[in-house]
Motif scaffolding. Structure first.
Motif, PDB file in Angstrom:
ATOM      1  N   GLY A  49       0.819  -1.211   0.000  1.00 41.75           N
ATOM      2  CA  GLY A  49       0.000   0.000   0.000  1.00 41.75           C
ATOM      3  C   GLY A  49       0.851   1.260   0.000  1.00 41.75           C
ATOM      4  O   GLY A  49       0.542   2.234  -0.697  1.00 41.75           O
ATOM      5  N   GLY A  53       0.866   4.081  -2.883  1.00 41.90           N
ATOM      6  CA  GLY A  53       0.639   5.472  -2.499  1.00 41.90           C
ATOM      7  C   GLY A  53       1.769   6.376  -2.957  1.00 41.90           C
ATOM      8  O   GLY A  53       1.528   7.486  -3.443  1.00 41.90           O
ATOM      9  N   ILE A  56       1.452   6.780  -6.806  1.00 40.62           N
ATOM     10  CA  ILE A  56       0.350   7.678  -7.160  1.00 40.62           C
ATOM     11  C   ILE A  56       0.717   9.121  -6.813  1.00 40.62           C
ATOM     12  O   ILE A  56       0.430  10.047  -7.578  1.00 40.62           O
ATOM     13  N   GLN A  93      -7.332  11.600  -8.444  1.00 40.31           N
ATOM     14  CA  GLN A  93      -8.185  12.029  -7.345  1.00 40.31           C
ATOM     15  C   GLN A  93      -9.343  11.061  -7.103  1.00 40.31           C
ATOM     16  O   GLN A  93      -9.821  10.945  -5.979  1.00 40.31           O
ATOM     17  N   PHE A  95      -9.053   7.843  -7.466  1.00 36.97           N
ATOM     18  CA  PHE A  95      -8.480   6.561  -7.058  1.00 36.97           C
ATOM     19  C   PHE A  95      -8.868   6.270  -5.608  1.00 36.97           C
ATOM     20  O   PHE A  95      -8.722   7.120  -4.733  1.00 36.97           O
ATOM     21  N   TYR A  97      -8.121   5.373  -2.417  1.00 35.22           N
ATOM     22  CA  TYR A  97      -7.027   5.132  -1.465  1.00 35.22           C
ATOM     23  C   TYR A  97      -7.490   4.374  -0.226  1.00 35.22           C
ATOM     24  O   TYR A  97      -6.765   3.573   0.324  1.00 35.22           O
ATOM     25  N   GLU A  98      -8.697   4.660   0.225  1.00 31.04           N
ATOM     26  CA  GLU A  98      -9.182   4.147   1.501  1.00 31.04           C
ATOM     27  C   GLU A  98      -9.843   2.774   1.410  1.00 31.04           C
ATOM     28  O   GLU A  98     -10.179   2.203   2.434  1.00 31.04           O
ATOM     29  N   LEU A 109      -5.363   1.417 -11.392  1.00 27.19           N
ATOM     30  CA  LEU A 109      -3.945   1.739 -11.255  1.00 27.19           C
ATOM     31  C   LEU A 109      -3.233   1.585 -12.600  1.00 27.19           C
ATOM     32  O   LEU A 109      -2.404   2.434 -12.963  1.00 27.19           O
TER      33      LEU A 109
END
Length: 124
Positions: A49, A53, A56, A93, A95, A97-98, A109
């Motif tokens: 992760g 991150g 990105i 934006q 994507f 993430y959480e 991705l």
């Protein structure tokens, strides 16, 4: 007669001890392995992760930097490049993430990577 029955029970306990110890050992090993697997999986997931991150974030920094550079020149050619960068920024934006359980995480991705590569080829 009782002595023979007690001897038979003791013999059966000895014979069954290997099976009992095997079962107990299996249960203990399974519990320990499950715990280690969860810990190792959590560590690997955190590492992966963090890599995603970071990747990105790099793409977003690239897009925002070039967007700022192109804002100074407002000809038609640069407007097209700005729109392409805006699209990349919107993709980043959006994507998730959480949400690591998002079905299309890898697909999104790959789309971002492809768009970034396309933008890089235009800059070089």
């Amino acid at each position: 007669m009782e002595a023979a029955a007690a001897g038979c029970d003791m013999f059966e306990e000895i014979v069954m001890a290997e099976e009992r110890f095997h079962g107990e050992g299996y249960q203990e090993g399974y519990a320990d392995g499950s715990h280690v697997g969860v810990v190792e999986g959590r560590r690997y997931g955190s590492l992966l992760g963090a890599k995603i991150g970071s990747e990105i974030g790099f793409y977003l920094g690239f897009a925002l930097t070039w967007q700022c550079l192109f804002q100074k020149c407002t000809d038609e050619k640069n407007n097209k490049k700005i729109r392409a960068l805006d699209y990349l920024i919107r993709m980043i934006q959006k994507f998730p993430y959480e949400d690591p359980t998002y079905d299309k995480l890898q697909e999104d991705l790959e789309k971002i990577r492809g768009k970034f590569k396309q933008e890089m080829e235009e800059r070089v």
